[in-house]
Design a protein around this motif. Structure first.
Motif, PDB file in Angstrom:
ATOM      1  N   GLY A   1      -8.705  30.822  84.198  1.00  0.00           N
ATOM      2  CA  GLY A   1      -7.414  30.526  84.801  1.00  0.00           C
ATOM      3  C   GLY A   1      -6.528  29.674  83.903  1.00  0.00           C
ATOM      4  N   VAL A   2      -7.132  28.740  83.182  1.00  0.00           N
ATOM      5  CA  VAL A   2      -6.378  27.897  82.254  1.00  0.00           C
ATOM      6  C   VAL A   2      -5.757  28.739  81.141  1.00  0.00           C
ATOM      7  CG1 VAL A   2      -6.648  26.171  80.409  1.00  0.00           C
ATOM      8  CG2 VAL A   2      -7.548  25.707  82.702  1.00  0.00           C
ATOM      9  N   TYR A   3      -6.533  29.664  80.594  1.00  0.00           N
ATOM     10  CA  TYR A   3      -5.990  30.496  79.513  1.00  0.00           C
ATOM     11  C   TYR A   3      -4.850  31.380  80.013  1.00  0.00           C
ATOM     12  CZ  TYR A   3      -9.589  28.970  76.260  1.00  0.00           C
ATOM     13  OH  TYR A   3     -10.373  28.210  75.420  1.00  0.00           O
ATOM     14  N   TRP A   4      -4.967  31.936  81.239  1.00  0.00           N
ATOM     15  CA  TRP A   4      -3.864  32.734  81.792  1.00  0.00           C
ATOM     16  C   TRP A   4      -2.646  31.846  82.025  1.00  0.00           C
ATOM     17  CZ3 TRP A   4      -6.231  36.467  80.170  1.00  0.00           C
ATOM     18  CH2 TRP A   4      -7.436  36.976  80.676  1.00  0.00           C
ATOM     19  N   THR A   5      -2.868  30.636  82.547  1.00  0.00           N
ATOM     20  CA  THR A   5      -1.763  29.711  82.801  1.00  0.00           C
ATOM     21  C   THR A   5      -1.035  29.356  81.512  1.00  0.00           C
ATOM     22  OG1 THR A   5      -2.863  28.760  84.742  1.00  0.00           O
ATOM     23  CG2 THR A   5      -1.175  27.411  83.681  1.00  0.00           C
TER      24      THR A   5
END
Length: 202
Positions: free
Chosen positions: A161-165
């Motif tokens: 989720g952090v990488y997508w964000t």
């Protein structure tokens, strides 16, 4: 051991194809090797986060969020190593599967494409790790390991989720969607042939 992976569809929308039953069977039959490879994966994941921080030191949100990721990956690295020690499995090198190298070849070299691809490839790898640790948690009869894998699932989901964000922070959504479809197809194709040696990403 014959394992049935119930869902025929990916449970994570960024993954175009779900993991096969053949991988689950291979992993469960070779848990010591999977544990050792898991140690390598956690170390590499911390290194990926650190490398991106060094490459983009002026991207404040990226540095802040990936600092936390690197710290957590190293905590997981230590946790896996403690399990290895309790089970008398020595730390040792393992030949990596083609998965990571094949995905990294897709990263374009010119900026800003390089940054986008690096974030999306990292996110895909974390998403696949989340899926596969979940499969191990579900199917592993060793209760200690099943509990351990289950405990890691939330953090693995947070990591991808952090990488997508971060991708969404620095790039237009339309660019992300198009490139993610391309990389997701390649990621699933790489895993369509089971690597003969058991690995987290075989």
């Amino acid at each position: 051991m014959r394992v049935s992976v119930v869902s025929s569809l990916p449970t994570i929308r960024f993954l175009q194809q779900p993991t096969s039953s053949a991988w689950v069977e291979q992993a469960l039959a070779n848990l010591n090797t999977i544990l050792l490879d898991h140690s390598h994966c956690e170390r590499k994941a911390a290194g990926v986060a650190l490398n991106l921080m060094f490459r983009y030191p002026s991207s404040a949100k990226l540095v802040r969020m990936l600092t936390a990721i690197a710290q957590e990956e190293l905590e997981h690295f230590e946790q896996v190593n403690q399990i290895l020690e309790r089970r008398n499995i020595p730390l040792a090198p393992l030949a990596p599967p083609p998965y990571g190298a094949s995905l990294n070849k897709q990263i374009r070299r010119e900026e800003p494409d390089r940054m986008l691809d690096s974030l999306l490839v990292s996110g895909l790898i974390e998403a696949r790790s989340h899926e596969r640790l979940g499969l191990l948690a579900t199917h592993c009869e060793d209760q200690e390991l099943a509990k351990f894998y289950r405990a890691l699932m939330a953090s693995e989901a947070r990591h991808y989720g952090v990488y997508w964000t971060l991708a969404d922070t620095y790039f237009e959504r339309s660019l992300i969607t198009q490139r993610l479809e391309e990389l997701g197809a390649i990621e699933s194709q790489i895993l369509s042939t089971l690597y003969p040696q058991p690995r987290i990403h075989s």
